[in-house]
Enzyme design. Sequence first.
Site, PDB file in Angstrom:
ATOM      1  N   ARG A 102       0.903  -0.714   0.662  1.00 44.37           N
ATOM      2  CA  ARG A 102       0.008  -0.092   0.052  1.00 44.37           C
ATOM      3  C   ARG A 102       0.993   1.513  -0.423  1.00 44.37           C
ATOM      4  O   ARG A 102       1.908   1.540   0.691  1.00 44.37           O
ATOM      5  CB  ARG A 102      -0.953   0.494   1.258  1.00 44.37           C
ATOM      6  CG  ARG A 102      -1.604   1.298   1.263  1.00 44.37           C
ATOM      7  CD  ARG A 102      -2.817   1.116   2.478  1.00 44.37           C
ATOM      8  NE  ARG A 102      -3.605   0.458   2.472  1.00 44.37           N
ATOM      9  CZ  ARG A 102      -5.134   0.203   2.106  1.00 44.37           C
ATOM     10  NH1 ARG A 102      -5.107   1.448   3.508  1.00 44.37           N
ATOM     11  NH2 ARG A 102      -6.125  -0.429   1.455  1.00 44.37           N
ATOM     12  N   HIS A 129      -7.680   0.988  -6.561  1.00 41.11           N
ATOM     13  CA  HIS A 129      -7.424  -0.113  -5.153  1.00 41.11           C
ATOM     14  C   HIS A 129      -8.169  -1.556  -5.714  1.00 41.11           C
ATOM     15  O   HIS A 129      -9.501  -1.750  -5.974  1.00 41.11           O
ATOM     16  CB  HIS A 129      -8.552   0.356  -4.202  1.00 41.11           C
ATOM     17  CG  HIS A 129      -8.687  -0.338  -3.135  1.00 41.11           C
ATOM     18  ND1 HIS A 129      -7.563  -1.277  -2.575  1.00 41.11           N
ATOM     19  CD2 HIS A 129      -8.606   0.133  -2.300  1.00 41.11           C
ATOM     20  CE1 HIS A 129      -7.847  -1.450  -1.847  1.00 41.11           C
ATOM     21  NE2 HIS A 129      -8.345  -0.481  -0.654  1.00 41.11           N
ATOM     22  N   GLN A 132     -10.226  -4.055  -3.450  1.00 39.41           N
ATOM     23  CA  GLN A 132     -11.080  -3.586  -2.950  1.00 39.41           C
ATOM     24  C   GLN A 132     -12.423  -3.713  -3.823  1.00 39.41           C
ATOM     25  O   GLN A 132     -13.614  -4.344  -3.438  1.00 39.41           O
ATOM     26  CB  GLN A 132     -10.998  -2.157  -2.613  1.00 39.41           C
ATOM     27  CG  GLN A 132     -12.534  -1.320  -1.953  1.00 39.41           C
ATOM     28  CD  GLN A 132     -12.920  -2.607  -1.077  1.00 39.41           C
ATOM     29  OE1 GLN A 132     -11.784  -1.464  -0.051  1.00 39.41           O
ATOM     30  NE2 GLN A 132     -13.942  -2.744  -0.514  1.00 39.41           N
ATOM     31  N   ASP A 220     -17.801   6.948  -0.505  1.00 36.49           N
ATOM     32  CA  ASP A 220     -16.557   7.101  -0.663  1.00 36.49           C
ATOM     33  C   ASP A 220     -16.205   8.050   0.823  1.00 36.49           C
ATOM     34  O   ASP A 220     -16.922   9.050   0.179  1.00 36.49           O
ATOM     35  CB  ASP A 220     -15.169   6.212  -1.173  1.00 36.49           C
ATOM     36  CG  ASP A 220     -14.159   6.270  -0.309  1.00 36.49           C
ATOM     37  OD1 ASP A 220     -14.073   6.083   0.720  1.00 36.49           O
ATOM     38  OD2 ASP A 220     -13.431   5.506  -0.644  1.00 36.49           O
ATOM     39  N   CYS A 259     -16.358   0.742   0.910  1.00 34.96           N
ATOM     40  CA  CYS A 259     -15.253   0.623   1.323  1.00 34.96           C
ATOM     41  C   CYS A 259     -15.043   0.911   2.714  1.00 34.96           C
ATOM     42  O   CYS A 259     -13.946  -0.287   3.085  1.00 34.96           O
ATOM     43  CB  CYS A 259     -14.441   0.906   0.254  1.00 34.96           C
ATOM     44  SG  CYS A 259     -13.842   2.594   0.206  1.00 34.96           S
ATOM     45  N   ARG A 287     -14.213  -9.125   1.263  1.00 30.33           N
ATOM     46  CA  ARG A 287     -12.372  -8.883   1.421  1.00 30.33           C
ATOM     47  C   ARG A 287     -11.065  -9.772   1.619  1.00 30.33           C
ATOM     48  O   ARG A 287     -10.312 -10.109   1.086  1.00 30.33           O
ATOM     49  CB  ARG A 287     -11.861  -7.960   2.624  1.00 30.33           C
ATOM     50  CG  ARG A 287     -12.361  -6.148   2.222  1.00 30.33           C
ATOM     51  CD  ARG A 287     -11.468  -5.588   0.871  1.00 30.33           C
ATOM     52  NE  ARG A 287     -10.080  -5.118   0.769  1.00 30.33           N
ATOM     53  CZ  ARG A 287      -9.645  -4.372   1.347  1.00 30.33           C
ATOM     54  NH1 ARG A 287     -10.591  -3.560   1.331  1.00 30.33           N
ATOM     55  NH2 ARG A 287      -8.662  -4.880   0.651  1.00 30.33           N
TER      56      ARG A 287
HETATM   57  N1   CP Z   1     -11.063  -0.354   2.088  1.00 32.20           N
HETATM   58  C1   CP Z   1     -10.215  -0.125   2.643  1.00 32.20           C
HETATM   59  O1   CP Z   1      -9.196  -0.576   1.972  1.00 32.20           O
HETATM   60  O2   CP Z   1     -10.198  -0.675   4.265  1.00 32.20           O
HETATM   61  P1   CP Z   1      -8.294   0.084   4.581  1.00 32.20           P
HETATM   62  O3   CP Z   1      -7.483   1.160   4.632  1.00 32.20           O
HETATM   63  O4   CP Z   1      -8.413   0.110   6.541  1.00 32.20           O
HETATM   64  O5   CP Z   1      -7.711  -0.927   4.378  1.00 32.20           O
END
Ligand code: CP
Length: 302
Positions: A102, A129, A132, A220, A259, A287
Site C-alpha cells: 500500500r 484499489h 477492493q 467513499d 469500502c 475482502r
Molecule cells: N477499504 C480499505 O482498503 O480499508 P483499509 O484502509 O482499512 O485497508
Amino acid sequence: MTPNHFVELSTLPSGVLRKVIDAAHAMKAAGRTPTTVAAGKTLAMLFEKPSTRTRFSFDMAMRELGGGTIVAAGSEMQLSRGESLSDTARVMSRYVDAVMIRMLDHDGLKEFAEHATVPVINGLTRDSHPCQIVADLVTVEERLGPLPERTIAWVGDGNNVARTFIEAAGPLGFQVRFATPDAYAVPADIIAAARANGITVTTHTSAADAVAGADVVVTDTWVSMGDADAQERHRLLAPFQVNEALMAKALPSAIFLHCLPAHRNEEVTDAVMDGPQSAVFDEAENRVHAQKAILAYAFGAI
Ligand code: CP
C-alpha cells in the site's frame, strides 16, 4: 517469466478478473477451513499508509491458505532512508513468495513490480484499489446476481476506488455512472478511454440523476489519504451525501456499498449505513475471500 502480479485490473490477462471473482465465491462457499494453496509460502505486506481491512483480510487469507505473513511499515524500512524501490523489490523477492504493497505513488508500485521476481499485489495507490473492487463485485453478485447490464452509481469523490470500477466494467459488462462535483471528477481522459473501449459510463453533476434506477449505490470518504484540502472537499461534496432520500431514487432492490472506513453522517447517513439496503459489512468480510482468490492467482493455483 513474469510473475502473476495483481497491480491494475486493466492490465490483467484476459479472463483473469472473472476467474478471480469466481474463485472468491467458491472459497467463500467452501468456508474458512484452512487449505494448502499457500503452504510454506510467505506474503510480505508493506504499508506506507494506515489500513484495517486490507491488513487483517490479507493476514487471515494467508493463514486460511496455509501460509504466513510479514508486516512492515515503510517508515521502518530502509526505503524511508532512500533505498530505491528497485533494490528493495529485488531483495524482498529473495526472501518472500509475494509482496502486497500500500503506497500512494502508483508509478512507484509499478516500478517495484517491474523489478520484483515474485508476484506484487496492489493494496491501494492514489490511482487504484483493485483488491477492493474484487470484494465489491463479489458482494454485488451474491446480493443481485450476474453483473452484465447492472448499473453501478458512484456518488461523491471520483477517487481511486471510483476509477477502479471503470477498469472492471469492460471485462464484466456492467455500466457505471459517476456523480461528482467538477473539482473532484474522474479525470476526463479516463472517461474518454473507457468510452473508446466500449464501456458505458456517464457523468452527472446531480447525485439524484446518477442514482435513478441504479442497482448499486457506492460512495467513499470525502477526504482520502493524501488529500490536503479537507475543508473545500466537505463544502463541495456535501450535496453528494448518500441518505435515505437519495437511496429511494435507486431500484427498490438496490444495495449500498462503501469500502470503509466511513465517516458517518458525512458521505453517508447512519440510516443508510445500518439500513436494509446496506451491504457494507458483507463487503468488508468479502475482502478475505477476495484476497484468498487474488493470492491463489498470484501463486498460480487458479
Ligand atoms: N477499504 C480499505 O482498503 O480499508 P483499509 O484502509 O482499512 O485497508
